[in-house]
Scaffold this active site. Structure first.
Site, short mmCIF file in Angstrom:
data_model
loop_
_atom_site.label_atom_id
_atom_site.label_comp_id
_atom_site.label_asym_id
_atom_site.label_seq_id
_atom_site.Cartn_x
_atom_site.Cartn_y
_atom_site.Cartn_z
N ASP A 139 -21.76 27.53 16.08
CA ASP A 139 -21.01 28.02 14.92
C ASP A 139 -19.69 27.29 14.72
O ASP A 139 -18.69 27.88 14.29
CB ASP A 139 -20.79 29.55 15.02
CG ASP A 139 -22.10 30.30 15.14
OD1 ASP A 139 -23.07 29.92 14.47
OD2 ASP A 139 -22.16 31.27 15.93
N HIS A 199 -23.43 32.91 9.09
CA HIS A 199 -23.00 33.61 10.30
C HIS A 199 -22.17 34.84 9.89
O HIS A 199 -21.30 34.74 9.02
CB HIS A 199 -22.16 32.68 11.18
CG HIS A 199 -21.71 33.34 12.45
ND1 HIS A 199 -22.56 33.55 13.52
CD2 HIS A 199 -20.53 33.88 12.79
CE1 HIS A 199 -21.90 34.18 14.47
NE2 HIS A 199 -20.67 34.39 14.06
N GLY A 231 -22.24 22.19 18.17
CA GLY A 231 -21.62 23.35 18.82
C GLY A 231 -22.23 24.66 18.31
O GLY A 231 -23.11 24.67 17.45
N ASN A 266 -31.60 37.46 4.05
CA ASN A 266 -30.98 36.27 3.45
C ASN A 266 -32.03 35.37 2.80
O ASN A 266 -31.80 34.81 1.73
CB ASN A 266 -30.18 35.50 4.50
CG ASN A 266 -28.80 36.09 4.71
OD1 ASN A 266 -27.94 35.99 3.84
ND2 ASN A 266 -28.59 36.73 5.86
N GLY A 278 -35.12 38.80 7.49
CA GLY A 278 -35.26 37.88 6.35
C GLY A 278 -34.60 38.33 5.06
O GLY A 278 -35.01 37.91 3.98
N ASN A 299 -26.00 27.03 8.01
CA ASN A 299 -26.16 28.31 8.72
C ASN A 299 -25.32 29.39 8.05
O ASN A 299 -24.24 29.12 7.53
CB ASN A 299 -25.70 28.14 10.17
CG ASN A 299 -25.91 29.40 11.00
OD1 ASN A 299 -26.96 30.04 10.92
ND2 ASN A 299 -24.90 29.78 11.79
C1 GAR Z 1 -27.54 38.08 9.39
O1 GAR Z 1 -26.49 38.99 9.53
C2 GAR Z 1 -27.10 36.69 9.80
O2 GAR Z 1 -25.79 36.39 9.44
C3 GAR Z 1 -27.22 36.79 11.30
O3 GAR Z 1 -28.42 37.49 11.51
C4 GAR Z 1 -28.64 38.36 10.41
C5 GAR Z 1 -30.00 38.06 9.84
O4 GAR Z 1 -30.31 38.94 8.81
N1 GAR Z 1 -27.25 35.51 11.92
C6 GAR Z 1 -26.65 35.27 13.07
O5 GAR Z 1 -26.07 36.11 13.72
C7 GAR Z 1 -26.77 33.83 13.53
N2 GAR Z 1 -25.87 33.61 14.60
P1 GAR Z 1 -31.54 38.65 7.87
O6 GAR Z 1 -32.71 38.29 8.77
O7 GAR Z 1 -31.77 39.94 7.14
O8 GAR Z 1 -31.17 37.54 6.95
#
Ligand code: GAR
Length: 239
Positions: free
Chosen positions: A159, A123, A157, A28, A26, A121
């Site tokens: 991403d 990524h 799709g 982000n 979490g 999203n």
């Molecule tokens: C982040 O790096 C995000 O971009 C990635 O998971 C991590 C979550 O970090 N998401 C993906 O790979 C989605 N395909 P967080 O929980 O600390 O935000």
């Protein structure tokens, strides 16, 4: 001409009522909460949903006084049923935009049709390179010299949806998956908040380009990270 179809959808005005979907740490989500807390982002997180119980992101939300909910994907017979449960809960909490912030599940049209062009999203790669899981490891294995992250609208799709913003970071000699992921993560936090701020200011435009939706943010183009990856002088070429 890049944008030849004569319609543009101005997506909605304030307030920006966010539902944030997470699966773990979490960070982000924390970046969103911090930006709201410091007045950089005019939004409210109405609800945080995790598909996994007990994750750090839920504690972050609770610490910020944000309602949380666990919708455990293992308790549903199909992805559609799982998404339908999330849609119901998001609607109950007055969510108008959904942010997938480290949400490690594929979403279906059940969610996308409930929030058309309103699912975002983050990524950890410069899409369309390295979609799906383990993007940072894939970038390292491929030997790219510039890595980064992408914020995009979600479509059916993996991403593949319209890109809203990208941030670049250099790949350094000796990088590991962990060190590169940490560098990218820092950039993720910046571009995710930047995009949400643009959405809150009604600066997101979705247009048709060659039969497909394409998104752009009004205002100056963001080029986050290019100062880091362009620090060397370009090679001089004699003709
Ligand atoms: C982040 O790096 C995000 O971009 C990635 O998971 C991590 C979550 O970090 N998401 C993906 O790979 C989605 N395909 P967080 O929980 O600390 O935000």
């Amino acid at each position: 001409m890049a944008f030849s179809v004569p319609f543009a959808t101005m997506l909605p005005p304030m307030p920006l009522d966010l539902g944030v979907l997470i699966s773990g740490r979490g960070s982000n989500l924390q970046a969103i909460l911090d930006a709201i807390g410091t007045g950089k982002l005019d939004a409210r997180v109405r609800l945080v949903i995790s598909n996994r119980p007990g994750v750090q992101g839920l504690a972050r939300a609770e610490a910020a006084g944000v309602p949380t909910c666990v919708v455990n994907h293992k308790e549903f017979a199909s992805r559609q049923a799982f998404d339908a449960a999330m849609v119901e809960t998001l609607r109950e909490h007055g969510v108008s935009w959904v942010v997938l912030a480290g949400f490690m599940r594929i979403v279906t049209p059940v969610l996308l049709d409930a929030f058309p062009h309103r699912v975002i999203n983050i990524h950890p790669s410069l899409l369309p390179a390295f979609p799906g899981v383990n993007a940072q490891a894939a970038a390292l294995a491929h030997g790219v010299r510039i890595a980064g992250c992408t914020v995009h609208l979600v479509d059916a799709g993996t991403d593949t949806g319209p890109i809203l913003a990208q941030g670049a970071v250099p790949v350094l000699d000796g990088d590991t998956e962990e060190s590169l992921s940490a560098r990218i993560l820092h950039r993720e936090h910046e571009i995710l908040v930047h995009v949400l701020d643009a959405v809150a200011q009604d600066k997101l435009v979705v247009e048709q380009h060659e039969g497909k939706p394409r998104a752009r943010l009004l205002g100056p183009a963001l080029a986050l990270g290019l100062q880091d990856v362009l620090h060397d002088k370009p090679t001089e070429v004699s003709t």
